[in-house]
Design a protein around this motif. Structure first.
Motif, PDB file in Angstrom:
ATOM      1  N   SER A 174      -6.597   2.490 -15.416  1.00  0.00           N
ATOM      2  CA  SER A 174      -7.402   3.645 -15.000  1.00  0.00           C
ATOM      3  C   SER A 174      -8.164   3.347 -13.719  1.00  0.00           C
ATOM      4  N   GLN A 175      -8.753   2.161 -13.632  1.00  0.00           N
ATOM      5  CA  GLN A 175      -9.468   1.791 -12.414  1.00  0.00           C
ATOM      6  C   GLN A 175      -8.528   1.751 -11.219  1.00  0.00           C
ATOM      7  N   GLU A 176      -7.334   1.242 -11.430  1.00  0.00           N
ATOM      8  CA  GLU A 176      -6.360   1.176 -10.331  1.00  0.00           C
ATOM      9  C   GLU A 176      -5.947   2.577  -9.883  1.00  0.00           C
ATOM     10  N   LEU A 177      -5.784   3.480 -10.839  1.00  0.00           N
ATOM     11  CA  LEU A 177      -5.425   4.849 -10.495  1.00  0.00           C
ATOM     12  C   LEU A 177      -6.526   5.499  -9.664  1.00  0.00           C
ATOM     13  N   VAL A 178      -7.770   5.320 -10.095  1.00  0.00           N
ATOM     14  CA  VAL A 178      -8.886   5.874  -9.339  1.00  0.00           C
ATOM     15  C   VAL A 178      -8.916   5.286  -7.930  1.00  0.00           C
ATOM     16  N   ARG A 179      -8.703   3.975  -7.854  1.00  0.00           N
ATOM     17  CA  ARG A 179      -8.725   3.320  -6.530  1.00  0.00           C
ATOM     18  C   ARG A 179      -7.649   3.882  -5.615  1.00  0.00           C
ATOM     19  N   GLN A 180      -6.458   4.124  -6.183  1.00  0.00           N
ATOM     20  CA  GLN A 180      -5.360   4.642  -5.370  1.00  0.00           C
ATOM     21  C   GLN A 180      -5.646   6.056  -4.877  1.00  0.00           C
ATOM     22  N   VAL A 181      -6.180   6.902  -5.779  1.00  0.00           N
ATOM     23  CA  VAL A 181      -6.479   8.280  -5.394  1.00  0.00           C
ATOM     24  C   VAL A 181      -7.547   8.322  -4.312  1.00  0.00           C
ATOM     25  N   GLN A 182      -8.571   7.458  -4.453  1.00  0.00           N
ATOM     26  CA  GLN A 182      -9.625   7.407  -3.440  1.00  0.00           C
ATOM     27  C   GLN A 182      -9.068   6.953  -2.097  1.00  0.00           C
ATOM     28  N   GLU A 183      -8.209   5.963  -2.125  1.00  0.00           N
ATOM     29  CA  GLU A 183      -7.629   5.446  -0.897  1.00  0.00           C
ATOM     30  C   GLU A 183      -6.798   6.524  -0.194  1.00  0.00           C
TER      31      GLU A 183
ATOM     32  N   GLN B 145       2.245  10.349  -7.486  1.00  0.00           N
ATOM     33  CA  GLN B 145       2.870  10.710  -8.756  1.00  0.00           C
ATOM     34  C   GLN B 145       1.831  10.854  -9.866  1.00  0.00           C
ATOM     35  N   ALA B 146       0.834   9.966  -9.846  1.00  0.00           N
ATOM     36  CA  ALA B 146      -0.219  10.044 -10.862  1.00  0.00           C
ATOM     37  C   ALA B 146      -1.018  11.330 -10.708  1.00  0.00           C
ATOM     38  N   ILE B 147      -1.274  11.737  -9.474  1.00  0.00           N
ATOM     39  CA  ILE B 147      -2.007  12.992  -9.245  1.00  0.00           C
ATOM     40  C   ILE B 147      -1.203  14.172  -9.795  1.00  0.00           C
ATOM     41  N   ILE B 148       0.083  14.206  -9.472  1.00  0.00           N
ATOM     42  CA  ILE B 148       0.938  15.304  -9.954  1.00  0.00           C
ATOM     43  C   ILE B 148       0.928  15.347 -11.468  1.00  0.00           C
ATOM     44  N   ARG B 149       1.057  14.199 -12.089  1.00  0.00           N
ATOM     45  CA  ARG B 149       1.069  14.149 -13.551  1.00  0.00           C
ATOM     46  C   ARG B 149      -0.284  14.580 -14.124  1.00  0.00           C
TER      47      ARG B 149
ATOM     48  N   LYS C 160       0.828  -1.204   0.000  1.00  0.00           N
ATOM     49  CA  LYS C 160       0.000   0.000   0.000  1.00  0.00           C
ATOM     50  C   LYS C 160       0.863   1.256   0.000  1.00  0.00           C
ATOM     51  N   THR C 161       1.974   1.221   0.720  1.00  0.00           N
ATOM     52  CA  THR C 161       2.853   2.392   0.752  1.00  0.00           C
ATOM     53  C   THR C 161       3.391   2.708  -0.646  1.00  0.00           C
ATOM     54  N   ILE C 162       3.796   1.652  -1.326  1.00  0.00           N
ATOM     55  CA  ILE C 162       4.286   1.857  -2.690  1.00  0.00           C
ATOM     56  C   ILE C 162       3.163   2.357  -3.580  1.00  0.00           C
ATOM     57  N   ASP C 163       1.982   1.756  -3.459  1.00  0.00           N
ATOM     58  CA  ASP C 163       0.839   2.187  -4.271  1.00  0.00           C
ATOM     59  C   ASP C 163       0.487   3.640  -4.006  1.00  0.00           C
ATOM     60  N   ASP C 164       0.551   4.044  -2.735  1.00  0.00           N
ATOM     61  CA  ASP C 164       0.217   5.422  -2.392  1.00  0.00           C
ATOM     62  C   ASP C 164       1.182   6.409  -3.045  1.00  0.00           C
ATOM     63  N   HIS C 165       2.457   6.063  -3.047  1.00  0.00           N
ATOM     64  CA  HIS C 165       3.425   6.950  -3.686  1.00  0.00           C
ATOM     65  C   HIS C 165       3.216   6.996  -5.200  1.00  0.00           C
ATOM     66  N   LEU C 166       2.894   5.859  -5.766  1.00  0.00           N
ATOM     67  CA  LEU C 166       2.586   5.856  -7.191  1.00  0.00           C
ATOM     68  C   LEU C 166       1.359   6.709  -7.484  1.00  0.00           C
ATOM     69  N   ALA C 167       0.368   6.635  -6.609  1.00  0.00           N
ATOM     70  CA  ALA C 167      -0.845   7.429  -6.805  1.00  0.00           C
ATOM     71  C   ALA C 167      -0.551   8.914  -6.710  1.00  0.00           C
TER      72      ALA C 167
END
Length: 1039
Positions: free
Chosen positions: A190-199, A139-143, A130-137
């Protein structure tokens, strides 16, 4: 990050979990398979390794049981490991490594700042997925903000429109919208990105978690990590306030990071009080100028800048920063809106000259002139901010929006060429656009596509769009299909900065970035000033008819100057008294200039010249033409060099067909004879020998549409290895440029016209692939070439080569539409000028352009050289042949080109008919290639003594004197004009009244040619041959 994530999953898989917890933080020596990565192969088999083999777990258990019984019975390292593990800490910590991280690698330890911040960090020393996913998320938000933040930026000063015509917010940016309660695998990225941002954002505490910032953002400044709340705040301020930037489509990481740094760095937009006062002063002058004109000439059209007065400070900021970066000359093109303000406050043209244009005075010099908001200018002045000299030229242009774009680019390219500015560091172009025209006019696209072509690039143009959010009366949603009016710029990877024009400091920031981008990368950049138009299309237009809601809002809106003044007063940068003082001072300047203007009795067109030729006209006899014949030694030298293989012929492999062509040329030179290609080459070669730059441009001109020219030889085995014979004639010759253009007529012809305006001592030529293709560039021909001198006192020696002849190739490859060019000639058909020695040159001086159709290579040689030999410059419309290029009779002797020879406006009959003048029954005048058809038919019928044929090589200006003399030779002959074109086409309608004038109505002049038609030519070969047979029969009939 993908690699780190993959490694993490490998380490935490089922096999890894059977190991001790310490294995999670120890670097594995086993190979890790990543997607697309080749496995590392070791020389020693895994089974023979003494460590981490299949019995490791049993060994660890034995050590653990021994330690439980007696801690001193095991090695001290095991004692430390088990003691730490029992206390909940990391069992084993690897020693620090001094080795640098590999490319695209990052340590898993870099995620540790998030551990302990709540919501899943490490357990037993392990980094959770989850920590790794959160950091990836994150980065996705910034992008997502970098890519799509511009969609929700507050760009419209009116607050009623979205600049991208879409009121919806991209879902990636709605972080508060997401609810991340569900579990289960995501099926798409895309679904994974949305899930990460929501989390990330479902808990308020998550907003205070710190995250490491990636290398692709600069929002942290010196900080390497920030809380999520601060990350989002800074992204909002950067990308969603008053600047919306499109740049993530650019396929260069360096360029994207360059823009990110100048947009995202904290406090990057802070400016000093002195800079704010400068902006205020410039904005005051821009606003004051429009107010003064409105007060003095309330009912006059002036196409004022009200609603986007910030354009003036913006342009001055671009000029200031560019000058500071080394630019010395700026060529500008713009539409009519705001032109007078630009001339007054950017170029600093004397206000009295501008005000005189409103007075309705007569002109002191020749020309028909133009309305004041079409005029150009040329100014050399000191830039007071940088204390450097700067040259500013605003190119005159008609109401045809965007037509000036390629002309500005050609003029800029020429200035760079003559200055030796190969990188565009000293000369640059600035183009202003309206929103509707920028997206609606095709010439914008044509001009954009010249931006990176080797012989056309200007090394970056700054485009400024005055975005009224309305056309004349048309709403944006009805005038373009793209989200933004600037989307055309994306095709050349130009960054686009949309900015709210009511935020002056944001505008200045964007202008600085644009100037620096152009200086750094030498590529195009776009500034979109999202503004409004306070009046209608012009000052006497009523906009409420078509945009009632918009203009109700505009009427209630404070001017930008008032808004900015109030904000600076609140900040304490200026006082109300200082604001008023600046306004009063400028109004006083305007009043004084107005008083001076009232004393003028005439206007001067020359005051508005955009391309002055310093020293060209001084000391010259305006009616003396330099000789065009040259020494035979020069002809021989050029002919031999042009006909020779490259000096390294043994290494440079030339096509066998080219070898045969070169050999044939060498044979002709040996016989003192030239064909069409040699005549053209000798004209070019003799000019570059004399220091005259020659530039030939157009579609396929290097080889020639009809494979006759071959000015660039290509190595048959080495790509891009070429040889240009005409560039290697003399060691000290002027440059010869020959370049295939993009498949564009409008843009490229405009470019070459602009190129020709810069230096009169250059021969600039544009060749159409086929003559009739010139109509794609009709706007350049009508608005600039034919009338440019009359409107703007601007001369040009541009040559247009237009292949022309009806040879059975169908309607679109036959006629150059010479009738259109002749219709636009300015000579009077009823006026026979006084005959004198200067008759021919005086005609050339008085007309707007020259139209010719040569039939011999020698005449081609002379007319091209005459373009430079004249003491003035006129455009030349030259119809060129197709079949004549290889016709055995279309040859000329050196005797027709040596010293003492000149261009022949009419080539008289020289055969048996000339010796039988009294017995000649029929005198034909014709022009161009059809002459050879007539002579062949005449010979076949044995009528060489009965029919005289004279060739009119220069159709306009009409050779009255020579026509009169030629007709006088044959007093008993009937006079005809014969042409291959249809009766409603070709030269007939032009020459008919002029024949009557030349002969004073004493003799009838009749027509021979095709009947009237809508199409230039038939598409049927059989019909074409039938028409040719009829034409020859009519021409040779003696009844």
């Amino acid at each position: 990050m993908h690699r780190a994530h993959t490694i993490y999953k490998t380490l935490t898989g089922p096999q890894g979990q059977r190991m001790g917890a310490w294995l999670l933080t120890k670097k594995s020596t086993a190979p890790v398979a990543c997607a697309g990565q080749q496995l590392r192969v070791y020389t020693t088999p895994v089974t023979s390794e003494p460590f981490l083999n299949g019995s490791s777990s049993a060994y660890v258990e034995d050590m653990y049981n021994a330690w439980l019984a007696d801690p001193s019975s095991v090695h001290v390292s095991w004692d430390s490991f088990f003691r730490n593990s029992q206390e909940g800490g990391p069992g084993y910590q690897s020693p620090p490594s001094l080795a640098p991280m590999g490319r695209n690698e990052m340590s898993i330890a870099s995620f540790l700042p998030a551990v302990g911040g709540g919501g899943g960090g490490a357990v037993g020393g392990a980094i959770s997925e989850k920590t790794i996913d959160d950091h990836l998320a994150v980065q996705a938000i910034i992008r997502s903000y970098q890519i799509r933040g511009h969609h929700i930026a507050k760009l419209d000063p009116l607050g009623i429109n979205s600049a991208d015509l879409d009121d919806k917010t991209p879902p990636e940016l709605l972080y508060s919208h997401y609810n991340f309660a569900r579990d289960g695998p995501s099926r798409t990225y895309s679904q994974e990105l949305v899930r990460q941002v929501q989390e990330l954002t479902k808990k308020e505490t998550d907003m205070d978690r710190s995250f490491k910032l990636p290398s692709t953002t600069f929002i942290g400044g010196k900080d390497k990590q920030l809380p999520l709340r601060e990350i989002l705040r800074r992204l909002e301020l950067t990308y969603c306030r008053h600047i919306g930037v499109e740049f993530m489509f650019i396929n260069s990481l360096e360029q994207c990071n360059w823009i990110r740094e100048r947009m995202e760095t904290p406090d990057i937009m802070k400016i000093s009080p002195e800079q704010k006062r400068l902006i205020l002063a410039r904005l005051t002058r821009a606003t004051g100028f429009e107010a003064f004109l409105a007060k003095k000439w309330s009912s006059e059209k002036r196409f004022g800048l009200e609603g986007c007065e910030i354009l003036i400070p913006a342009m001055k900021q671009v000029i200031d920063r560019s000058t500071d970066l080394g630019v010395e000359s700026i060529v500008m093109g713009m539409p009519h809106r705001g032109r007078l303000n630009v001339l007054a406050n950017v170029c600093r043209k004397p206000l009295s000259q501008i005000f005189t244009q409103f007075a309705g005075l007569e002109a002191e010099d020749d020309g028909s002139g133009d309305v004041k908001y079409h005029l150009g200018t040329y100014i050399e002045r000191l830039n007071r901010v940088t204390n450097k000299n700067i040259r500013l030229a605003v190119v005159a242009n008609p109401s045809h929006l965007e037509a000036v774009d390629p002309i500005v680019q050609g003029k800029t390219r020429a200035e760079q060429f003559y200055r030796g500015d190969g990188e565009g560091k000293k000369v640059m172009s600035v183009l202003l656009h309206g929103d509707a025209a920028f997206s609606g006019q095709g010439v914008v696209f044509e001009t954009m596509h010249l931006s990176d072509l080797p012989e056309y690039t200007t090394h970056g143009t700054i485009h400024i769009v005055v975005n009224n959010q309305v056309g004349f009366t048309t709403d944006p949603r009805h005038s373009r299909s793209s989200p933004y009016c600037t989307d055309v710029a994306r095709v050349v990877n130009a960054p686009i900065f949309h900015v709210n024009a009511d935020d002056p400091e944001s505008v200045m920031h964007v202008c600085n970035i644009a100037a620096e981008w152009r200086a750094t990368f030498h590529k195009d950049v776009v500034i979109d000033l999202v503004s409004y138009r306070r009046n209608g299309h012009n000052e006497i237009d009523e906009p409420m008819f078509t945009q009632p809601l918009m203009y109700k809002k505009i009427k209630k809106l404070k001017p930008g100057l008032d808004k900015y003044s109030e904000s600076l007063i609140k900040e304490g940068v200026v006082t109300a008294a200082e604001v008023k003082d600046v306004k009063d001072k400028y109004e006083k300047i305007c009043e004084e200039a107005f008083d001076n203007a009232r004393k003028e009795t005439h206007i001067k067109y020359k005051d508005w010249l955009d391309s002055p030729w310093s020293g060209f006209f001084e000391g010259k006899d305006p009616l003396k033409v330099q000789p065009t014949g040259i020494k035979e030694d020069t002809l021989q030298h050029i002919g031999k060099r042009f006909s020779s293989l490259p000096p390294n012929a043994a290494e440079f492999v030339v096509h066998k067909g080219i070898e045969r062509i070169l050999k044939a040329r060498m044979d002709m030179v040996g016989k003192r004879t030239i064909d069409w290609a040699l005549g053209e080459a000798m004209a070019f070669g003799s000019l570059v020998k004399d220091g005259i730059h020659v530039r030939l441009s157009g579609q396929d001109v290097e080889r020639g549409t009809f494979s006759h020219r071959h000015h660039v030889l290509h190595h048959q085995n080495v790509d891009k290895a070429t040889y240009k014979p005409l560039s290697n004639l003399y060691p000290d010759q002027a440059p010869y440029t020959v370049c295939n253009s993009s498949l564009s007529e409008y843009g490229v012809l405009g470019f070459e016209l602009g190129y020709s305006m810069t230096n009169p001592n250059a021969l600039v030529i544009w060749e159409a692939q086929f003559g009739d293709f010139n109509n794609t560039a009709q706007c350049i021909i009508d608005q600039f070439i034919s009338s440019g001198q009359a409107k703007w006192v601007r001369q040009s020696g541009l040559v247009c080569l237009l292949p022309h002849a009806l040879e059975g190739m169908g309607p679109e490859h036959s006629s150059a539409r010479v009738e259109r060019f002749l219709q636009m000639c300015s000579d009077d058909p009823d006026y026979f000028p006084p005959e004198s020695e200067e008759f021919a040159v005086r005609q050339l001086h008085d007309i707007n352009w020259i139209v010719a159709n040569c039939s011999t290579p020698a005449n081609l040689f002379h007319i091209l050289r005459r373009q430079i030999a004249l003491p003035f410059r006129k455009p030349l419309i030259l119809l060129t042949p197709k079949s004549l290029l290889r016709h055995p009779e279309a040859r000329s002797s050196f005797d027709e080109m040596v010293e003492g020879t000149e261009f022949q406006r009419i080539i008289p009959e020289k055969g048996p008919a000339a010796a039988n003048a009294q017995g000649v029954k029929k005198l034909l005048f014709c022009s161009g290639k059809v002459y050879y058809d007539f002579t062949k038919a005449r010979k076949e019928k044995g009528l060489e003594k009965d029919i005289a044929i004279a060739r009119m090589e220069q159709v306009s200006p009409f050779p009255y004197d020579l026509v009169k003399a030629e007709c006088a030779k044959y007093p008993n002959a009937k006079v005809f004009w014969a042409q291959e074109e249809h009766k409603n086409q070709g030269p007939w309608t032009y020459v008919q009244p002029r024949f009557d004038t030349a002969l004073s109505g004493s003799r009838d002049v009749n027509y021979i040619g095709r009947a009237t038609a809508a199409s230039p030519s038939t598409g049927s070969k059989a019909q074409h041959m039938k028409e040719v047979a009829q034409l020859m029969a009519d021409a040779t009939a003696l009844k």
